[in-house]
Design an enzyme around this catalytic site. Structure first.
Site, PDB file in Angstrom:
ATOM      1  N   ASP A 144       0.622  -0.942  -0.124  1.00  0.00           N
ATOM      2  CA  ASP A 144       0.274  -0.197  -0.162  1.00  0.00           C
ATOM      3  C   ASP A 144       0.885   1.392  -0.328  1.00  0.00           C
ATOM      4  OD1 ASP A 144      -2.505   1.842  -0.036  1.00  0.00           O
ATOM      5  OD2 ASP A 144      -2.521   1.292   2.493  1.00  0.00           O
ATOM      6  N   HIS A 214      -9.798  -1.541  -7.878  1.00  0.00           N
ATOM      7  CA  HIS A 214      -8.881  -0.925  -6.924  1.00  0.00           C
ATOM      8  C   HIS A 214      -8.506   0.473  -8.030  1.00  0.00           C
ATOM      9  CE1 HIS A 214      -9.221   1.975  -3.636  1.00  0.00           C
ATOM     10  NE2 HIS A 214      -7.648   1.591  -3.448  1.00  0.00           N
TER      11      HIS A 214
HETATM   12  C1  HEM Z   1      -4.170   2.528  -4.497  1.00  0.00           C
HETATM   13  C2  HEM Z   1      -5.564  -0.432  -1.238  1.00  0.00           C
HETATM   14  C3  HEM Z   1      -9.219   2.594  -0.043  1.00  0.00           C
HETATM   15  C4  HEM Z   1      -7.191   5.704  -3.501  1.00  0.00           C
HETATM   16  C5  HEM Z   1      -3.609   1.529  -4.116  1.00  0.00           C
HETATM   17  C6  HEM Z   1      -3.152   0.254  -4.326  1.00  0.00           C
HETATM   18  C7  HEM Z   1      -3.432  -1.197  -3.131  1.00  0.00           C
HETATM   19  C8  HEM Z   1      -4.787   0.404  -1.901  1.00  0.00           C
HETATM   20  C9  HEM Z   1      -2.664  -2.350  -2.356  1.00  0.00           C
HETATM   21  C10 HEM Z   1      -2.077  -0.578  -4.517  1.00  0.00           C
HETATM   22  C11 HEM Z   1      -0.603   0.447  -4.779  1.00  0.00           C
HETATM   23  C12 HEM Z   1      -0.534   2.062  -4.388  1.00  0.00           C
HETATM   24  O1  HEM Z   1      -0.296   2.443  -5.444  1.00  0.00           O
HETATM   25  O2  HEM Z   1      -0.838   2.225  -3.043  1.00  0.00           O
HETATM   26  C13 HEM Z   1      -6.292   0.039  -0.519  1.00  0.00           C
HETATM   27  C14 HEM Z   1      -7.250  -0.453   0.471  1.00  0.00           C
HETATM   28  C15 HEM Z   1      -8.376   0.125   0.885  1.00  0.00           C
HETATM   29  C16 HEM Z   1      -7.987   1.263   0.043  1.00  0.00           C
HETATM   30  C17 HEM Z   1      -6.946  -2.416   1.496  1.00  0.00           C
HETATM   31  C18 HEM Z   1      -9.680  -0.817   1.706  1.00  0.00           C
HETATM   32  C19 HEM Z   1      -9.484  -0.638   2.300  1.00  0.00           C
HETATM   33  C20 HEM Z   1      -8.582   3.820  -0.924  1.00  0.00           C
HETATM   34  C21 HEM Z   1      -9.811   4.772  -0.404  1.00  0.00           C
HETATM   35  C22 HEM Z   1      -9.077   5.573  -1.686  1.00  0.00           C
HETATM   36  C23 HEM Z   1      -7.906   5.044  -2.237  1.00  0.00           C
HETATM   37  C24 HEM Z   1     -10.452   5.138   0.124  1.00  0.00           C
HETATM   38  C25 HEM Z   1      -9.527   6.991  -2.272  1.00  0.00           C
HETATM   39  C26 HEM Z   1     -10.476   7.882  -1.255  1.00  0.00           C
HETATM   40  C27 HEM Z   1      -5.725   5.496  -3.834  1.00  0.00           C
HETATM   41  C28 HEM Z   1      -4.662   5.917  -4.919  1.00  0.00           C
HETATM   42  C29 HEM Z   1      -3.959   5.196  -5.506  1.00  0.00           C
HETATM   43  C30 HEM Z   1      -4.512   3.893  -4.368  1.00  0.00           C
HETATM   44  C31 HEM Z   1      -5.079   7.547  -5.286  1.00  0.00           C
HETATM   45  C32 HEM Z   1      -3.121   5.172  -6.479  1.00  0.00           C
HETATM   46  C33 HEM Z   1      -4.045   5.088  -7.632  1.00  0.00           C
HETATM   47  C34 HEM Z   1      -3.169   5.129  -8.623  1.00  0.00           C
HETATM   48  O3  HEM Z   1      -1.792   6.376  -8.420  1.00  0.00           O
HETATM   49  O4  HEM Z   1      -2.887   3.562  -9.196  1.00  0.00           O
HETATM   50  N1  HEM Z   1      -4.741   0.635  -2.852  1.00  0.00           N
HETATM   51  N2  HEM Z   1      -6.929   1.192  -0.724  1.00  0.00           N
HETATM   52  N3  HEM Z   1      -7.391   3.732  -1.315  1.00  0.00           N
HETATM   53  N4  HEM Z   1      -5.653   4.054  -3.533  1.00  0.00           N
HETATM   54 FE1  HEM Z   1      -6.284   2.517  -2.116  1.00  0.00          FE
END
Ligand code: HEM
Ligand code: MG
Length: 299
Positions: A144, A214
């Site tokens: 993450d 996601h």
């Molecule tokens: C990317 C997990 C909730 C926004 C990611 C990634 C994972 C992850 C594994 C891919 C690796 C990374 O770029 O960090 C989760 C989990 C969540 C969650 C387990 C809740 C259980 C959220 C929420 C938002 C969010 C609520 C926004 C309101 C983002 C963004 C990225 C991302 C902006 C990067 C996307 C990119 O530019 O490629 N998340 N996330 N995430 N997440 Fe989440």
């Protein structure tokens, strides 16, 4: 010298404390802010290796009473999004205290300090202790933070209001998610990868990112410009009970955060984030984290 609170920009913390509060005596909270900042600085000086940072932030209803009407114009209460078990429930609170550092002991001490300063003027409704898990992975096993902005300058650009009366301030979203890890672990690694849109071991973006993965839901562009935010989320839980991710993000505008949420919860195009089949949001609030100078002038 930055005008931002010390808990917004740090990278790679090891422990975090998330307190969400109802305010019972606003005058005392106002007075407490300066004292909190002084005591925080003392802890930071006593334990420089801990890289301790903290943030105080307020919900819309409170900030309206504390600040000029031109401040944080995008701020509003969080409202429930989506439907049924794919929903993001609103549990809007008055105040957030976010503490993070490299040391659990120092984070805990800062939390005790916060309660000593504000304890009589607030009621704690949520207290979550987050920890950095192996290789900075979420408890699903996926890294993450890969696409999080890196370095102080890039992070400041994304997270902090650049100018005007809110210069150095930041909009915040908090959401506690509870994972269904038993269900998740029954999926093959390649299915899990298609849920996130990245590979598991190396966190590389898939050649074709599914629209309902996601990353497919949150990697949004407007007029060719990516909607970025700074995420400071951490895993939390009990080995014998609920486990998940305490999501927290900071941004110079509420718009970026809100668009990503609307996209995840089906409010833009009726398509929802497949991750939501394996984790459930159980809380949700928007806050504004004032700049240091805004916080100092409250008392
Ligand atoms: C990317 C997990 C909730 C926004 C990611 C990634 C994972 C992850 C594994 C891919 C690796 C990374 O770029 O960090 C989760 C989990 C969540 C969650 C387990 C809740 C259980 C959220 C929420 C938002 C969010 C609520 C926004 C309101 C983002 C963004 C990225 C991302 C902006 C990067 C996307 C990119 O530019 O490629 N998340 N996330 N995430 N997440 Fe989440
Ligand atoms: Mg990308």
């Amino acid at each position: 010298m930055t005008n931002a609170q010390s808990g917004i920009l740090p990278e790679h913390c090891r422990s975090g404390l998330f307190l969400e509060l109802t305010i019972t005596d606003l005058a005392k909270v106002k007075q407490g802010c300066a004292s909190f900042l002084t005591k925080l600085e003392a802890l930071q000086q006593n334990y420089p290796d801990a890289k301790l940072g903290a943030v105080i932030a307020f919900g819309d209803q409170i900030w309206k009473q504390l600040a000029a009407p031109q401040s944080a114009v995008e701020l509003k209460p969080f409202v429930t999004l989506g439907k049924g078990n794919l929903s993001a429930p609103a549990t809007q609170r008055d105040m957030l205290i976010h503490i993070q550092s490299l040391r659990v002991d120092v984070s805990f001490s800062a939390g005790q300090m916060a309660m000593a300063v504000f304890g009589e003027a607030v009621q704690v409704l949520e207290e979550t202790h987050g920890f950095r898990w192996i290789e900075e992975r979420d408890l699903t096993g996926f890294i993450d933070g890969t696409e999080n902005p890196q370095g102080a300058e890039a992070r400041a650009q994304v997270a902090l209001v650049a100018d005007g009366i809110d210069q150095g301030g930041s909009y915040v979203l908090t959401q506690r998610y509870e994972h269904q890890l038993d269900k998740w672990q029954k999926l093959s690694v390649s299915k899990q990868e298609s849920v996130f849109g990245r590979t598991k071991v190396e966190s590389e973006e898939l050649e074709e990112v599914p629209e309902t993965s996601h990353v497919g839901r949150v990697d949004l562009k407007e007029n060719g410009v990516g909607l970025k935010l700074v995420r400071q989320s951490l895993p939390y839980g009990k080995v014998s009970g609920a486990q998940g991710l305490y999501f927290i993000s900071y941004c110079a505008c509420l718009h970026n955060i809100e668009q990503q949420l609307l996209s995840m919860f089906g409010e833009l195009d009726n398509k929802t984030d497949r991750m939501l089949g394996f984790t459930q949001a159980v809380s949700g609030s928007y806050y504004y984290a004032p700049s240091l100078s805004q916080l100092q002038t409250l008392s």
